[in-house]
Design a protein around this motif. Structure first.
Motif, PDB file in Angstrom:
ATOM      1  N   CYS A   1     -12.167 -27.744  30.329  1.00  0.00           N
ATOM      2  CA  CYS A   1     -11.115 -28.741  30.568  1.00  0.00           C
ATOM      3  C   CYS A   1      -9.811 -28.071  31.012  1.00  0.00           C
ATOM      4  CB  CYS A   1     -10.899 -29.608  29.327  1.00  0.00           C
ATOM      5  SG  CYS A   1     -12.347 -30.625  28.971  1.00  0.00           S
ATOM      6  N   GLY A   2      -9.664 -26.805  30.666  1.00  0.00           N
ATOM      7  CA  GLY A   2      -8.485 -26.047  31.102  1.00  0.00           C
ATOM      8  C   GLY A   2      -8.474 -25.797  32.602  1.00  0.00           C
TER       9      GLY A   2
ATOM     10  N   GLY B   1      -6.659 -29.702  28.617  1.00  0.00           N
ATOM     11  CA  GLY B   1      -5.776 -30.391  29.569  1.00  0.00           C
ATOM     12  C   GLY B   1      -4.304 -30.080  29.308  1.00  0.00           C
ATOM     13  N   ILE B   2      -3.897 -30.148  28.048  1.00  0.00           N
ATOM     14  CA  ILE B   2      -2.485 -29.894  27.692  1.00  0.00           C
ATOM     15  C   ILE B   2      -2.083 -28.475  28.112  1.00  0.00           C
ATOM     16  CG2 ILE B   2      -0.908 -29.471  25.733  1.00  0.00           C
ATOM     17  CD1 ILE B   2      -2.364 -31.683  24.178  1.00  0.00           C
TER      18      ILE B   2
ATOM     19  N   ALA C   1      -2.122 -30.294  32.775  1.00  0.00           N
ATOM     20  CA  ALA C   1      -2.690 -31.402  33.575  1.00  0.00           C
ATOM     21  C   ALA C   1      -1.835 -32.665  33.395  1.00  0.00           C
ATOM     22  CB  ALA C   1      -4.126 -31.662  33.135  1.00  0.00           C
ATOM     23  N   ASP C   2      -1.967 -33.607  34.348  1.00  0.00           N
ATOM     24  CA  ASP C   2      -1.229 -34.889  34.248  1.00  0.00           C
ATOM     25  C   ASP C   2      -1.735 -35.668  33.050  1.00  0.00           C
ATOM     26  OD1 ASP C   2      -0.176 -34.186  36.606  1.00  0.00           O
ATOM     27  OD2 ASP C   2      -1.421 -35.550  37.825  1.00  0.00           O
TER      28      ASP C   2
ATOM     29  N   ALA D   1      -8.247 -38.898  30.171  1.00  0.00           N
ATOM     30  CA  ALA D   1      -9.652 -38.992  30.599  1.00  0.00           C
ATOM     31  C   ALA D   1     -10.482 -37.883  29.939  1.00  0.00           C
ATOM     32  CB  ALA D   1      -9.739 -38.896  32.121  1.00  0.00           C
ATOM     33  N   LEU D   2      -9.915 -36.686  29.865  1.00  0.00           N
ATOM     34  CA  LEU D   2     -10.631 -35.575  29.216  1.00  0.00           C
ATOM     35  C   LEU D   2     -10.906 -35.908  27.754  1.00  0.00           C
ATOM     36  CD1 LEU D   2      -8.590 -32.543  30.671  1.00  0.00           C
ATOM     37  CD2 LEU D   2     -10.951 -33.153  31.255  1.00  0.00           C
ATOM     38  N   GLU D   3      -9.876 -36.487  27.114  1.00  0.00           N
ATOM     39  CA  GLU D   3     -10.019 -36.828  25.691  1.00  0.00           C
ATOM     40  C   GLU D   3     -11.100 -37.895  25.486  1.00  0.00           C
ATOM     41  OE1 GLU D   3      -6.427 -38.480  24.016  1.00  0.00           O
ATOM     42  OE2 GLU D   3      -6.969 -37.729  22.027  1.00  0.00           O
TER      43      GLU D   3
END
Ligand code: FPP
Ligand code: MG
Length: 321
Positions: free
Chosen positions: A55-56, A183-184, A188-189, A195-197
């Protein structure tokens, strides 16, 4: 057990996670550090760190920022298993004696706390409040889910909705946090992070449903005994479906209510569940949560990430076939 194919970058960073885990618990040297090292090196799919790293890639990938988080989630996961084995009085995990069995309840409790504290020491090094909130929220959810499972043990009349709520907290919240953390930390936006979560939640639910199926069908490959949920009075999805189909069979109700069911009762209950449609229905549910997860991942702007997340989804429901 199968493994999941990874890109070169993720494979390399997963190797760094291994050294990061060892480094994280190596000091101060002593018995707690040794127990933690033994536990961490006893195996594990490293699925949660892989999710952080994959996700990164949804933003600016930075190994420096992602690795401490990938290490931290595996430490929280391992801490939770050490505590779970105390609560379940479980003696075998991953084919080896649990910390509880090898060291007793008090040392296991201290080792679990040590692993948990080390997770937050690791993550705190990033000085990112949003990341700390994501992991601490998940840790709270884990405790609530586990407690709810304890409170509802041995109760035969439970609902699928109640079961899904419990596994959302007990398991899916940490999967979701892994994806959110990736993502954080990649900047990411917000819609992408959400969405990833969401992907992580659906994946985590599918994972736990499948884990609960394996408790009936797993055999020696599991590294832990089958029928454990039945012995603990934990009512999972296959049991709920079997109870529904067999009109609350007396044998099933009795095994759930029994505080110490004998082998004969447990094997008979497993046979009843296996002969019913319950395992197929539960597999179909796990499949539909994976499909939902893959569909959410499909909406990400980076399709290479979506593809890797879809591979993980397939792995989660196909671990032992
Ligand atoms: C394993 O599930 C256990 C969990 C998913 C969560 C355990 C959580 C706690 C003990 C709460 C407190 C812990 C921390 C550190 C936040 P399972 O019992 O279904 O799987 P198993 O068959 O592998 O034991
Ligand atoms: Mg358990």
């Amino acid at each position: 057990m199968k493994s999941y194919p990874m890109s070169k970058r993720i494979t390399e960073d997963l190797q760094s996670v291994e050294s990061g885990l060892i480094e994280a618990v190596s000091s101060p040297r002593g018995i707690l550090s040794e127990i933690a090292l033994d536990t961490l090196t006893a195996g594990g799919k490293r699925l949660r760190p892989a999710l952080v790293l994959i996700c990164g890639q949804a933003g600016d990938y930075s190994s420096q920022r992602l690795l401490p988080a990938a290490v931290a989630v595996e430490l929280v996961h391992t801490a939770s298993l050490v505590h779970d084995d105390i609560l379940d009085r479980a003696v075998i995990r991953r084919g080896a004696p649990t910390v509880y069995a090898a060291w007793g309840e008090r040392m296991a409790s201290a080792a679990g706390d040590f692993l948990f504290a080390k997770a937050f020491e690791c993550l705190a090094g990033l000085s990112d409040p949003a990341a700390l909130v994501a992991l601490s929220d998940a840790a709270v959810a884990l405790c609530l889910g586990e407690f709810e499972q304890m409170q509802t043990a041995h109760l035969p009349h439970q609902s699928v909705e109640g079961y899904l709520g419990k596994i959302e907290r007990k398991t899916a919240a940490l999967f979701a946090a892994c994806c959110r953390l990736g993502g954080i930390l990649a900047g990411a936006d917000e819609p992408e992070i959400e969405a990833l979560e969401k992907y992580g939640y659906d994946l985590g639910i599918a994972f736990q449903i499948y884990d609960d199926i394996l408790d009936f069908t797993g055999g020696a490959a599991l590294g832990k005994p089958t029928g454990t949920d039945l012995r603990d009075g934990t009512v999972t999805m296959p049991m709920l479906y079997a109870m529904d189909e067999l009109k609350e069979s007396r044998a099933l109700v009795a095994v759930i209510e029994a505080l110490n069911p004998d082998d004969r009762e447990v094997f008979h209950a497993i046979e009843l569940v296996e002969r019913s449609c319950a395992l197929d229905r539960a597999k179909a549910q796990a499949r539909s949560f994976v499909d939902r997860a893959i569909a959410v991942a499909g909406g990400l702007s980076n399709q290479a990430v979506a593809k890797q997340l879809s591979t993980i989804g397939e792995f989660v429901i196909d671990r032992y076939s």
